[in-house]
Design a protein around this motif. Sequence first.
Motif, PDB file in Angstrom:
ATOM      1  N   LEU A  25      -0.480  -0.847  12.804  1.00 37.10           N
ATOM      2  CA  LEU A  25       0.231  -1.402  10.915  1.00 37.10           C
ATOM      3  C   LEU A  25      -0.993  -1.390  10.514  1.00 37.10           C
ATOM      4  O   LEU A  25      -1.575  -1.182   9.608  1.00 37.10           O
ATOM      5  N   LYS A  26      -1.331  -2.480  11.385  1.00 43.66           N
ATOM      6  CA  LYS A  26      -2.003  -3.875  10.666  1.00 43.66           C
ATOM      7  C   LYS A  26      -4.185  -3.026  10.776  1.00 43.66           C
ATOM      8  O   LYS A  26      -4.846  -3.214  10.097  1.00 43.66           O
ATOM      9  N   SER A  27      -4.807  -2.308  11.581  1.00 45.93           N
ATOM     10  CA  SER A  27      -5.502  -1.849  12.039  1.00 45.93           C
ATOM     11  C   SER A  27      -5.623  -0.799  11.053  1.00 45.93           C
ATOM     12  O   SER A  27      -7.202   0.290  10.668  1.00 45.93           O
ATOM     13  N   THR A  28      -4.601   0.082  10.581  1.00 41.19           N
ATOM     14  CA  THR A  28      -4.947   1.213  10.128  1.00 41.19           C
ATOM     15  C   THR A  28      -4.719   1.331   8.450  1.00 41.19           C
ATOM     16  O   THR A  28      -5.571   1.974   8.131  1.00 41.19           O
ATOM     17  N   LEU A  29      -4.276   0.522   8.035  1.00 45.54           N
ATOM     18  CA  LEU A  29      -4.151  -0.015   6.924  1.00 45.54           C
ATOM     19  C   LEU A  29      -5.718   0.417   5.811  1.00 45.54           C
ATOM     20  O   LEU A  29      -5.660   0.925   5.254  1.00 45.54           O
ATOM     21  N   PRO A  30      -6.315  -0.512   6.968  1.00 50.10           N
ATOM     22  CA  PRO A  30      -7.793  -0.393   6.468  1.00 50.10           C
ATOM     23  C   PRO A  30      -8.689   0.250   6.155  1.00 50.10           C
ATOM     24  O   PRO A  30      -9.630   1.274   5.655  1.00 50.10           O
ATOM     25  N   GLU A  31      -8.181   1.573   7.386  1.00 56.67           N
ATOM     26  CA  GLU A  31      -8.687   2.639   8.034  1.00 56.67           C
ATOM     27  C   GLU A  31      -8.704   3.222   7.209  1.00 56.67           C
ATOM     28  O   GLU A  31      -9.362   4.364   6.144  1.00 56.67           O
ATOM     29  N   LEU A  32      -7.590   3.545   6.532  1.00 57.09           N
ATOM     30  CA  LEU A  32      -6.963   4.478   5.433  1.00 57.09           C
ATOM     31  C   LEU A  32      -7.588   4.509   4.211  1.00 57.09           C
ATOM     32  O   LEU A  32      -7.979   5.358   3.151  1.00 57.09           O
ATOM     33  N   SER A  33      -7.966   3.073   3.576  1.00 56.44           N
ATOM     34  CA  SER A  33      -7.935   3.018   2.211  1.00 56.44           C
ATOM     35  C   SER A  33      -9.874   2.757   2.313  1.00 56.44           C
ATOM     36  O   SER A  33     -10.260   3.367   1.646  1.00 56.44           O
ATOM     37  N   SER A  98       1.657   5.623  -0.570  1.00 55.25           N
ATOM     38  CA  SER A  98       2.659   5.719  -0.308  1.00 55.25           C
ATOM     39  C   SER A  98       2.934   4.733   1.458  1.00 55.25           C
ATOM     40  O   SER A  98       3.602   3.598   1.237  1.00 55.25           O
ATOM     41  N   PHE A  99       1.543   4.531   2.060  1.00 58.46           N
ATOM     42  CA  PHE A  99       1.681   3.991   3.096  1.00 58.46           C
ATOM     43  C   PHE A  99       1.373   2.559   2.682  1.00 58.46           C
ATOM     44  O   PHE A  99       1.951   1.765   3.667  1.00 58.46           O
ATOM     45  N   ARG A 100       0.973   2.320   2.211  1.00 57.42           N
ATOM     46  CA  ARG A 100       0.483   0.707   0.540  1.00 57.42           C
ATOM     47  C   ARG A 100       1.680   0.064   1.144  1.00 57.42           C
ATOM     48  O   ARG A 100       2.449  -1.110   1.271  1.00 57.42           O
ATOM     49  N   GLU A 101       2.620   1.171   0.252  1.00 58.05           N
ATOM     50  CA  GLU A 101       4.313   0.518  -0.194  1.00 58.05           C
ATOM     51  C   GLU A 101       5.290   0.576   0.971  1.00 58.05           C
ATOM     52  O   GLU A 101       5.254  -1.396   0.576  1.00 58.05           O
ATOM     53  N   LEU A 102       4.932   0.686   1.869  1.00 51.80           N
ATOM     54  CA  LEU A 102       6.122   1.210   3.159  1.00 51.80           C
ATOM     55  C   LEU A 102       4.798  -0.440   3.715  1.00 51.80           C
ATOM     56  O   LEU A 102       5.999  -1.410   4.151  1.00 51.80           O
ATOM     57  N   TYR A 103       4.132  -0.308   3.597  1.00 50.89           N
ATOM     58  CA  TYR A 103       3.207  -1.243   4.631  1.00 50.89           C
ATOM     59  C   TYR A 103       3.666  -2.747   3.784  1.00 50.89           C
ATOM     60  O   TYR A 103       3.898  -4.004   4.624  1.00 50.89           O
ATOM     61  N   ASN A 104       3.667  -2.858   2.692  1.00 54.91           N
ATOM     62  CA  ASN A 104       4.166  -3.980   1.456  1.00 54.91           C
ATOM     63  C   ASN A 104       5.059  -4.045   1.816  1.00 54.91           C
ATOM     64  O   ASN A 104       5.558  -5.938   1.413  1.00 54.91           O
ATOM     65  N   GLU A 105       6.425  -3.302   1.766  1.00 53.02           N
ATOM     66  CA  GLU A 105       7.583  -3.665   1.960  1.00 53.02           C
ATOM     67  C   GLU A 105       7.945  -4.472   3.878  1.00 53.02           C
ATOM     68  O   GLU A 105       8.629  -5.225   3.563  1.00 53.02           O
ATOM     69  N   ARG A 106       7.431  -3.945   4.138  1.00 49.64           N
ATOM     70  CA  ARG A 106       7.732  -4.151   5.867  1.00 49.64           C
ATOM     71  C   ARG A 106       7.420  -5.581   5.688  1.00 49.64           C
ATOM     72  O   ARG A 106       8.056  -6.980   6.807  1.00 49.64           O
ATOM     73  N   PHE A 107       6.006  -6.120   5.356  1.00 48.16           N
ATOM     74  CA  PHE A 107       5.771  -7.253   5.352  1.00 48.16           C
ATOM     75  C   PHE A 107       6.085  -8.626   4.641  1.00 48.16           C
ATOM     76  O   PHE A 107       4.929  -9.352   4.984  1.00 48.16           O
ATOM     77  N   LYS A 108       6.110  -8.010   3.666  1.00 47.80           N
ATOM     78  CA  LYS A 108       7.136  -8.547   2.009  1.00 47.80           C
ATOM     79  C   LYS A 108       6.220  -8.860   1.834  1.00 47.80           C
ATOM     80  O   LYS A 108       5.257 -10.617   1.104  1.00 47.80           O
ATOM     81  N   LEU A 109       4.909  -8.553   1.279  1.00 53.83           N
ATOM     82  CA  LEU A 109       3.587  -8.283   0.943  1.00 53.83           C
ATOM     83  C   LEU A 109       3.374  -7.960  -0.951  1.00 53.83           C
ATOM     84  O   LEU A 109       4.649  -7.004  -1.397  1.00 53.83           O
ATOM     85  N   ALA A 110       2.789  -8.199  -1.786  1.00 52.13           N
ATOM     86  CA  ALA A 110       3.089  -8.139  -3.063  1.00 52.13           C
ATOM     87  C   ALA A 110       1.983  -8.154  -3.389  1.00 52.13           C
ATOM     88  O   ALA A 110       1.183  -9.479  -3.836  1.00 52.13           O
ATOM     89  N   GLU A 111       1.559  -6.359  -4.173  1.00 48.05           N
ATOM     90  CA  GLU A 111       0.022  -7.072  -5.124  1.00 48.05           C
ATOM     91  C   GLU A 111      -0.121  -6.675  -6.308  1.00 48.05           C
ATOM     92  O   GLU A 111       0.669  -5.834  -6.819  1.00 48.05           O
TER      93      GLU A 111
END
Length: 183
Positions: A25-33, A98-111
């Motif tokens: 997950l952590k390597s995929t989000l930067p790729e998608l971005s 949507s992927f970023r939202e799911l990612y942020n929820e899983r890792f308890k992150l807020a942008e």
Amino acid sequence: MNDKAEKVYAQAFFELCAESGDECLKSTLPELSELNRIFDENPEFVKLMGTPTVPLNEKISMIKDIIKEGKISEYTGNLLCVLAERNRIDCFAGVVKSFRELYNERFKLAEITVTAANPLSDKLKEQITQKMSQIIGKTVTIREKVDETIIGGIIIDYGSRRYDGSVKARLNNLAKELGSVIA
């Protein structure tokens, strides 16, 4: 664009990556971005991929070139191929969101987005980060915007909430109050 389809693709893709673990997950989000940024800068590519007269094998070939040149993961490459096969490449930006939202929820992150008249100092960024982390209960990252029209102060946007401490907002409120007193 189809918001529901974007969320469905994002959810399925997120679950697939999650099965491989948090590192995936952590390597995929930067790729998608990064791909999303590239697609934003090259809208003609997205348009070409959505053109029905371009054969699917050519679209897949272009995606494989992106995979090879961009050195993106097999997962991300497969997502692009699936979107191309189903004529949904125009949904990519929504899938990333949507992927970023799911990612942020899983890792308890807020942008949060902080808008100021001038660039923020490191000390102020740290203060904002700490305070907003306490309020939200998540680890906060700041996206900074500069807008000289707010004159001074800051505006903080988080989700659908807005904390407006700008001089411009204060002046507007004062003008309304004075207008109602005079009228």
